[in-house]
Design a protein around this motif. Structure first.
Motif, PDB file in Angstrom:
ATOM      1  N   VAL A  43     -13.389  13.232  17.829  1.00  0.00           N
ATOM      2  CA  VAL A  43     -13.208  12.873  16.429  1.00  0.00           C
ATOM      3  C   VAL A  43     -11.970  13.549  15.842  1.00  0.00           C
ATOM      4  O   VAL A  43     -11.290  12.972  14.984  1.00  0.00           O
ATOM      5  N   GLN A  44     -11.647  14.751  16.302  1.00  0.00           N
ATOM      6  CA  GLN A  44     -10.465  15.428  15.764  1.00  0.00           C
ATOM      7  C   GLN A  44      -9.175  14.760  16.238  1.00  0.00           C
ATOM      8  O   GLN A  44      -8.180  14.762  15.511  1.00  0.00           O
ATOM      9  N   ARG A  45      -9.186  14.210  17.437  1.00  0.00           N
ATOM     10  CA  ARG A  45      -8.022  13.453  17.917  1.00  0.00           C
ATOM     11  C   ARG A  45      -7.849  12.176  17.091  1.00  0.00           C
ATOM     12  O   ARG A  45      -6.732  11.847  16.665  1.00  0.00           O
ATOM     13  N   LEU A  46      -8.929  11.456  16.849  1.00  0.00           N
ATOM     14  CA  LEU A  46      -8.844  10.234  16.056  1.00  0.00           C
ATOM     15  C   LEU A  46      -8.368  10.552  14.639  1.00  0.00           C
ATOM     16  O   LEU A  46      -7.518   9.847  14.083  1.00  0.00           O
ATOM     17  N   HIS A  47      -8.927  11.596  14.061  1.00  0.00           N
ATOM     18  CA  HIS A  47      -8.506  11.981  12.706  1.00  0.00           C
ATOM     19  C   HIS A  47      -7.025  12.343  12.678  1.00  0.00           C
ATOM     20  O   HIS A  47      -6.291  11.928  11.775  1.00  0.00           O
ATOM     21  N   LEU A  48      -6.573  13.133  13.653  1.00  0.00           N
ATOM     22  CA  LEU A  48      -5.170  13.545  13.690  1.00  0.00           C
ATOM     23  C   LEU A  48      -4.242  12.334  13.694  1.00  0.00           C
ATOM     24  O   LEU A  48      -3.300  12.259  12.894  1.00  0.00           O
ATOM     25  N   VAL A  49      -4.496  11.385  14.575  1.00  0.00           N
ATOM     26  CA  VAL A  49      -3.582  10.243  14.715  1.00  0.00           C
ATOM     27  C   VAL A  49      -3.594   9.379  13.459  1.00  0.00           C
ATOM     28  O   VAL A  49      -2.532   9.023  12.928  1.00  0.00           O
ATOM     29  N   ILE A  50      -4.767   9.041  12.954  1.00  0.00           N
ATOM     30  CA  ILE A  50      -4.839   8.140  11.801  1.00  0.00           C
ATOM     31  C   ILE A  50      -4.323   8.827  10.539  1.00  0.00           C
ATOM     32  O   ILE A  50      -3.549   8.236   9.758  1.00  0.00           O
ATOM     33  N   ALA A  51      -4.705  10.076  10.314  1.00  0.00           N
ATOM     34  CA  ALA A  51      -4.211  10.787   9.126  1.00  0.00           C
ATOM     35  C   ALA A  51      -2.697  10.968   9.203  1.00  0.00           C
ATOM     36  O   ALA A  51      -1.988  10.814   8.192  1.00  0.00           O
ATOM     37  N   ALA A  52      -2.174  11.278  10.383  1.00  0.00           N
ATOM     38  CA  ALA A  52      -0.726  11.448  10.533  1.00  0.00           C
ATOM     39  C   ALA A  52       0.004  10.133  10.281  1.00  0.00           C
ATOM     40  O   ALA A  52       1.074  10.120   9.659  1.00  0.00           O
ATOM     41  N   MET A  53      -0.549   9.022  10.743  1.00  0.00           N
ATOM     42  CA  MET A  53       0.062   7.715  10.490  1.00  0.00           C
ATOM     43  C   MET A  53       0.089   7.416   8.992  1.00  0.00           C
ATOM     44  O   MET A  53       1.106   6.948   8.452  1.00  0.00           O
ATOM     45  N   ARG A  54      -1.007   7.673   8.312  1.00  0.00           N
ATOM     46  CA  ARG A  54      -1.066   7.373   6.877  1.00  0.00           C
ATOM     47  C   ARG A  54      -0.126   8.267   6.077  1.00  0.00           C
ATOM     48  O   ARG A  54       0.535   7.808   5.133  1.00  0.00           O
ATOM     49  N   ARG A  55      -0.044   9.511   6.438  1.00  0.00           N
ATOM     50  CA  ARG A  55       0.871  10.400   5.709  1.00  0.00           C
ATOM     51  C   ARG A  55       2.329  10.059   6.018  1.00  0.00           C
ATOM     52  O   ARG A  55       3.190  10.149   5.128  1.00  0.00           O
ATOM     53  N   PHE A  56       2.606   9.649   7.254  1.00  0.00           N
ATOM     54  CA  PHE A  56       3.967   9.239   7.597  1.00  0.00           C
ATOM     55  C   PHE A  56       4.345   7.968   6.840  1.00  0.00           C
ATOM     56  O   PHE A  56       5.475   7.838   6.337  1.00  0.00           O
ATOM     57  N   ALA A  57       3.409   7.040   6.713  1.00  0.00           N
ATOM     58  CA  ALA A  57       3.664   5.822   5.942  1.00  0.00           C
ATOM     59  C   ALA A  57       3.995   6.172   4.492  1.00  0.00           C
ATOM     60  O   ALA A  57       4.914   5.587   3.893  1.00  0.00           O
ATOM     61  N   ALA A  58       3.269   7.135   3.920  1.00  0.00           N
ATOM     62  CA  ALA A  58       3.549   7.548   2.539  1.00  0.00           C
ATOM     63  C   ALA A  58       4.932   8.172   2.418  1.00  0.00           C
ATOM     64  O   ALA A  58       5.651   7.931   1.426  1.00  0.00           O
ATOM     65  N   GLU A  59       5.336   8.971   3.406  1.00  0.00           N
ATOM     66  CA  GLU A  59       6.673   9.572   3.383  1.00  0.00           C
ATOM     67  C   GLU A  59       7.759   8.503   3.445  1.00  0.00           C
ATOM     68  O   GLU A  59       8.780   8.591   2.746  1.00  0.00           O
ATOM     69  N   LEU A  60       7.548   7.485   4.278  1.00  0.00           N
ATOM     70  CA  LEU A  60       8.534   6.405   4.367  1.00  0.00           C
ATOM     71  C   LEU A  60       8.609   5.615   3.063  1.00  0.00           C
ATOM     72  O   LEU A  60       9.702   5.222   2.633  1.00  0.00           O
ATOM     73  N   ARG A  61       7.472   5.401   2.416  1.00  0.00           N
ATOM     74  CA  ARG A  61       7.487   4.711   1.118  1.00  0.00           C
ATOM     75  C   ARG A  61       8.244   5.544   0.090  1.00  0.00           C
ATOM     76  O   ARG A  61       9.017   5.001  -0.713  1.00  0.00           O
ATOM     77  N   ASP A  62       8.014   6.857   0.114  1.00  0.00           N
ATOM     78  CA  ASP A  62       8.734   7.728  -0.818  1.00  0.00           C
ATOM     79  C   ASP A  62      10.241   7.671  -0.584  1.00  0.00           C
ATOM     80  O   ASP A  62      11.031   7.873  -1.518  1.00  0.00           O
TER      81      ASP A  62
END
Length: 415
Positions: A43-62
């Protein structure tokens, strides 16, 4: 407008197709694959990948990019839905880090640009390997040092030796409090949302140990440089139940997802050595792991596509019940390692080799079962790194193409 498709292990603005992009003519696609989420992973691997993708998407939008972040039944389904909705002029991706993803891009007719996420492209590794009777890590490492310039004084290695491994075998100290506590980040609403969206998976829920943004990963790099690099070399091969992290950097998940790049990590380590802050054995030992071992494993993955199917010792037994959670174990060393995997999705390389791989070989467990189980349990698991490490180094399932002899230890490490 063109689309740049960013996969979940390429989360860095500077690499490949994304590095050559600007906001004026580029839309970004990221796909959260339900098929991958349903696979048996920690579960920590799944959380890491999905949370990192979502935060990276937010950085690109910014930064001003139009970002299409979508969850879909599969990567292919997400790609097709994006194309149907946005009708891009073309779709470009950085060379994926797995064979399956590269084949998917080929089938979907996605253009790919060479990846610079690693320091040795597979084509360069293949050229280096061509005509050699054996592919020794030490030969590759010296070639890497020379061409990349790390820890070199002119044409000679810094400190007068290429390898200080014999200085890096001290037992763990009597006082484990000398090691610092790893950094943690408080979970926020996005983290809780990600965890709630995940299917049932192995392991205990995230506790903020693993960084999900580049800035958090950089903070963990700085923490390692400030607090642990100096003693990394001495205790690199130590193992103790009194300290699970010792002086290890725990940066591999971020390197494998692109949150950190190998060049910037090695640059920072060499700078500390040149400033006189750390001894040569620690700096050399760490840089050898990154530009030597890590890139060597990356090259072998692409050079030997049949490695995952190997079973030279003809081991056929299933995983023991203690591995699968169907039973406990009376072995303290194994119990400590399994508890660490359940709680953190990580133990360092010595327990991986000297406890898990050693026991698996002594029991005659089928290599493919061990590979699948380890790939599911580790926070830094990626096919390219797990296949050579488990099948070649850990289990000798490849019959010695990678390692000169089976890596089955005596009792000294565990004692």
């Amino acid at each position: 407008m063109r689309t740049v498709w960013v996969l979940g292990d390429q989360l860095n603005r500077r690499i490949g197709a994304l590095g050559a992009s600007d906001q004026s003519d580029t839309r970004i696609l990221l796909v959260e694959s339900e098929a991958l989420l349903r696979s048996s992973r920690h579960v920590q691997r799944l959380h890491l990948v999905i949370a990192a993708m979502r935060r990276f998407a937010a950085e690109l939008r910014d930064e001003g990019f139009i970002v299409d972040l979508r969850r879909a039944p599969s990567l292919a389904a997400g790609f097709r839905a994006h194309v149907a909705q946005h009708e891009p002029d073309r779709v470009v991706a950085t060379e994926p880090n797995s064979r399956a993803a590269r084949e998917l891009c080929r089938r979907l007719r996605v253009e790919t640009m060479p990846s610079d996420q690693f320091l040795c492209h597979p084509d360069d590794f293949s050229t280096w390997a061509d005509g050699r009777s054996s592919l020794r890590l030490e030969d590759f490492y010296r070639w890497q040092r020379t061409r990349l310039g790390y820890l070199m004084d002119g044409d000679a290695p810094a400190g007068g030796r290429w390898n200080f491994d014999q200085d890096n075998r001290e037992p763990p100290p009597s006082d484990p409090s000398v090691f610092s506590e790893p950094l943690r980040t408080s979970l926020d609403a996005l983290d809780e949302e990600v965890v709630a969206s995940l299917p049932e998976a192995a392991g205990r829920r995230p506790l903020g140990l693993w960084a999900t943004t580049r800035s958090q990963a950089l903070a963990r790099l700085e923490h390692f440089l400030d607090h642990e690099l100096e003693r990394f070399g001495r205790y690199e091969d130590a193992m103790t139940s009194r300290s699970w992290s010792l002086a290890h950097s725990m940066l591999s998940p971020y390197l494998n997802l692109g949150l950190l790049l190998p060049g910037e990590v090695c640059d920072a380590v060499e700078a500390r050595y040149r400033a006189g802050d750390v001894p040569i054995n620690s700096a050399e030992g760490f840089i050898r792991q990154v530009i030597g071992w890590r890139e060597y494993v990356w090259g072998l993955y692409w050079l030997w596509p049949d490695m995952a199917e190997a079973n030279a010792l003809d081991h056929r037994r299933p995983l023991p019940p203690a591995f699968t959670g169907d039973a406990t174990t009376g072995m303290r060393c194994l119990g400590d390692v399994l508890d660490g995997l359940d709680g953190r999705a990580w133990v360092h390389h010595i327990p991986r080799l000297m406890v898990l791989s050693n026991l698996s070989n002594l029991m005659g467990i089928e290599p493919q079962a061990v590979l699948a189980w380890m790939s599911d349990r580790y926070i830094d698991a990626a096919e390219w790194v797990m296949v050579p490490n488990v099948m070649g180094m850990g289990l000798w399932a490849d019959g010695g193409r990678m390692a000169s002899k089976p890596y089955v230890s005596g009792g000294a490490y565990i004692d």
